[in-house]
Design a protein around this motif. Sequence first.
Motif, PDB file in Angstrom:
ATOM      1  N   TYR A   1      -8.015  -0.293  -2.258  1.00  0.00           N
ATOM      2  CA  TYR A   1      -7.832  -0.008  -3.791  1.00  0.00           C
ATOM      3  C   TYR A   1      -8.728  -0.744  -4.644  1.00  0.00           C
TER       4      TYR A   1
ATOM      5  N   PRO B   1       0.780  -1.242   0.145  1.00  0.00           N
ATOM      6  CA  PRO B   1       0.105  -0.057  -0.036  1.00  0.00           C
ATOM      7  C   PRO B   1       0.742   1.288  -0.123  1.00  0.00           C
ATOM      8  N   ILE B   2       2.055   1.125   0.681  1.00  0.00           N
ATOM      9  CA  ILE B   2       2.915   2.311   0.669  1.00  0.00           C
ATOM     10  C   ILE B   2       3.464   2.666  -0.673  1.00  0.00           C
TER      11      ILE B   2
ATOM     12  N   SER C   1       0.477   3.906  -3.093  1.00  0.00           N
ATOM     13  CA  SER C   1       0.268   5.564  -2.631  1.00  0.00           C
ATOM     14  C   SER C   1       1.367   6.421  -3.278  1.00  0.00           C
TER      15      SER C   1
ATOM     16  N   GLN D   1       0.589   9.221  -6.350  1.00  0.00           N
ATOM     17  CA  GLN D   1       0.887  10.546  -5.878  1.00  0.00           C
ATOM     18  C   GLN D   1       2.192  11.182  -6.656  1.00  0.00           C
TER      19      GLN D   1
END
Length: 73
Positions: A50, A23-24, A27, A31
């Motif tokens: 997600y 997830p990191i 993300s 971004q």
Amino acid sequence: MKGISDALDIDRATIVAVAMNTPIAVSFALQNPQRVDALVLSSWDELDGYPWLEDRRTSHHASFVAGNVLAAR
């Protein structure tokens, strides 16, 4: 990740994430797409939250459970 990349003067990178780090990585890639050459994810079960990935994982899991491996591709 951005802070580490900046400190090391890394403009673009290939990111490999495993298990709880996925997830990191996702993300960061969403971004900062201009900073990511490629994104490699392992352990898709960690990608809750997600929806587009969750839908894909769910459909693949259902295909494998049904014994239809080709349908999962």
